[in-house]
Design a protein around this motif. Sequence first.
Motif, mmCIF file in Angstrom:
data_model
loop_
_atom_site.group_PDB
_atom_site.id
_atom_site.type_symbol
_atom_site.label_atom_id
_atom_site.label_comp_id
_atom_site.label_asym_id
_atom_site.label_seq_id
_atom_site.Cartn_x
_atom_site.Cartn_y
_atom_site.Cartn_z
ATOM 1 N N LEU A 169 0.660 -1.032 -0.124
ATOM 2 C CA LEU A 169 -0.410 0.004 -0.255
ATOM 3 C C LEU A 169 0.419 1.463 -0.073
ATOM 4 C CD1 LEU A 169 -2.628 -1.009 2.790
ATOM 5 C CD2 LEU A 169 -3.360 -0.098 0.070
ATOM 6 N N GLU A 170 1.787 1.050 1.017
ATOM 7 C CA GLU A 170 2.806 2.769 0.924
ATOM 8 C C GLU A 170 3.827 2.622 0.025
ATOM 9 O OE1 GLU A 170 5.015 1.838 4.747
ATOM 10 O OE2 GLU A 170 3.252 2.465 6.111
ATOM 11 N N THR B 162 -9.820 3.315 6.622
ATOM 12 C CA THR B 162 -7.771 3.680 5.374
ATOM 13 C C THR B 162 -8.549 5.386 4.754
ATOM 14 O OG1 THR B 162 -5.925 3.563 3.947
ATOM 15 C CG2 THR B 162 -8.355 2.474 3.568
ATOM 16 N N ASP B 163 -7.066 5.928 5.090
ATOM 17 C CA ASP B 163 -7.541 7.684 4.663
ATOM 18 C C ASP B 163 -6.778 7.750 3.079
ATOM 19 O OD1 ASP B 163 -8.532 8.928 6.632
ATOM 20 O OD2 ASP B 163 -6.563 8.912 7.417
ATOM 21 N N MET B 164 -6.600 6.027 2.394
ATOM 22 C CA MET B 164 -6.160 6.003 0.886
ATOM 23 C C MET B 164 -7.354 6.308 -0.236
ATOM 24 S SD MET B 164 -3.188 3.021 1.320
ATOM 25 C CE MET B 164 -2.002 3.530 3.435
ATOM 26 N N ARG B 165 -7.818 7.292 -0.178
ATOM 27 C CA ARG B 165 -9.306 7.453 -1.112
ATOM 28 C C ARG B 165 -8.638 6.976 -2.556
ATOM 29 N NH1 ARG B 165 -12.776 7.609 2.539
ATOM 30 N NH2 ARG B 165 -12.374 9.559 4.514
ATOM 31 N N SER B 166 -7.709 7.347 -3.072
ATOM 32 C CA SER B 166 -6.815 7.199 -4.234
ATOM 33 C C SER B 166 -7.525 5.313 -4.883
ATOM 34 C CB SER B 166 -5.667 6.776 -4.428
ATOM 35 O OG SER B 166 -5.222 6.382 -4.114
ATOM 36 N N LEU B 167 -7.534 4.854 -3.482
ATOM 37 C CA LEU B 167 -7.782 2.981 -4.022
ATOM 38 C C LEU B 167 -9.168 2.822 -3.773
ATOM 39 C CD1 LEU B 167 -4.201 1.882 -2.267
ATOM 40 C CD2 LEU B 167 -5.169 2.208 -4.461
ATOM 41 N N ASN B 168 -9.704 1.622 -4.210
ATOM 42 C CA ASN B 168 -10.841 0.828 -4.111
ATOM 43 C C ASN B 168 -11.465 -0.483 -2.905
ATOM 44 O OD1 ASN B 168 -11.556 2.442 -6.735
ATOM 45 N ND2 ASN B 168 -10.874 0.531 -7.544
ATOM 46 N N LEU C 196 -2.288 -4.160 8.695
ATOM 47 C CA LEU C 196 -2.780 -1.752 8.853
ATOM 48 C C LEU C 196 -3.327 -2.561 10.071
ATOM 49 C CD1 LEU C 196 -2.775 0.423 7.518
ATOM 50 C CD2 LEU C 196 -4.868 -0.540 6.339
ATOM 51 N N SER C 197 -4.199 -3.689 9.587
ATOM 52 C CA SER C 197 -5.375 -2.808 10.814
ATOM 53 C C SER C 197 -4.899 -3.786 12.236
ATOM 54 C CB SER C 197 -6.399 -4.518 10.339
ATOM 55 O OG SER C 197 -7.209 -4.381 9.272
ATOM 56 N N ALA D 64 -0.929 0.689 -6.066
ATOM 57 C CA ALA D 64 -1.981 2.081 -6.701
ATOM 58 C C ALA D 64 -1.614 1.259 -8.153
ATOM 59 C CB ALA D 64 -1.947 3.343 -6.071
ATOM 60 N N GLY D 65 0.063 1.157 -8.483
ATOM 61 C CA GLY D 65 0.131 0.711 -9.418
ATOM 62 C C GLY D 65 -1.398 -0.105 -10.517
ATOM 63 N N VAL D 66 -1.207 -1.296 -9.905
ATOM 64 C CA VAL D 66 -1.879 -2.742 -10.030
ATOM 65 C C VAL D 66 -3.565 -2.081 -10.812
ATOM 66 C CG1 VAL D 66 -3.128 -4.579 -9.491
ATOM 67 C CG2 VAL D 66 -0.859 -4.278 -9.233
#
Length: 289
Positions: free
Chosen positions: A78-79, A99-105, A139-140, A84-86
């Motif tokens: 993730l980091e 999570t705050d990673m809004r760019s991912l689904n 992460l969890s 993100a590339g995949v």
Amino acid sequence: QSLITKTTFNLGVVVPGITNLFFPSVVEEIQRNLADEGFIISLFTTDGNPETEKSVINSIISRSMDGIFVIDPSVENLENGYLAGVSRSTPTMLINGKTDMRSLNFISYNEEAGTREALNYLRGLGHEEILFIRGDKSLSYDLREKVYKAFIAENGLKYSRVMFVGKGNTAAVINETDEKVRAWVSEGMDATAVLACNDLMAVGVLNGLIKEEVRVPEDVSIIGFDNTLVSGISNPGLTTIGIDVKYIGEKAAKNMMTMIRNKVMKMDQVLFNTKLIYRESCGKRTCRE
């Protein structure tokens, strides 16, 4: 139809392992919701290793599968931007805690609120010394530990201890937790409650305490996480933070179908609530002799 649309009707599902029943339960729901659409899923396990995770995902991509589900993705991938590339070139659904990673689904569950609810429950029963048990990097687990430490500070509690028990999603974690809890008891058992990061760890806690003739919940209360089958069949039954795998799997499958049919790579993040499941492993704090 497959030749015309270039759809293979194959999807890859990547999980850390299948010993933790949370993962196969989610996979089962994904499969059930995709079966009527004619899709077949292939299951890949990583043992929680980020390099293995990359390897199996690359294998899925090389086989031209239509999409990828990654349940409990590694912190590293993730980091470092790999996932993100995949997700920019292959429909990808990630299932994990908030999570705050809004760019991912992400299909997420609010483990932050769930962890806080569990800690408030223990606090309400009079417990001020709460041991936190977690596995290796995840992460969890990181999110839950962060909530635990914040709760300790906010409530002015003096006791704070985190016990690491290795790979949290393997069968070995039960024995590892058992052994470490027995050592903790022999050292003086300085807490009256335990919050474990999943039900496997909670079972390990229970086993270790029973072997040391420590009573649950009279001497020590235990809360697990995930509300898997083992929490309901242990004796005593384990209080646990429940996650609705039915709706998580259903939503993940529906979002994947939307991405494939509409040829889109981004979906809105979905957040499901958790619920504390009350069983017999928790009780009021009692004064020790």
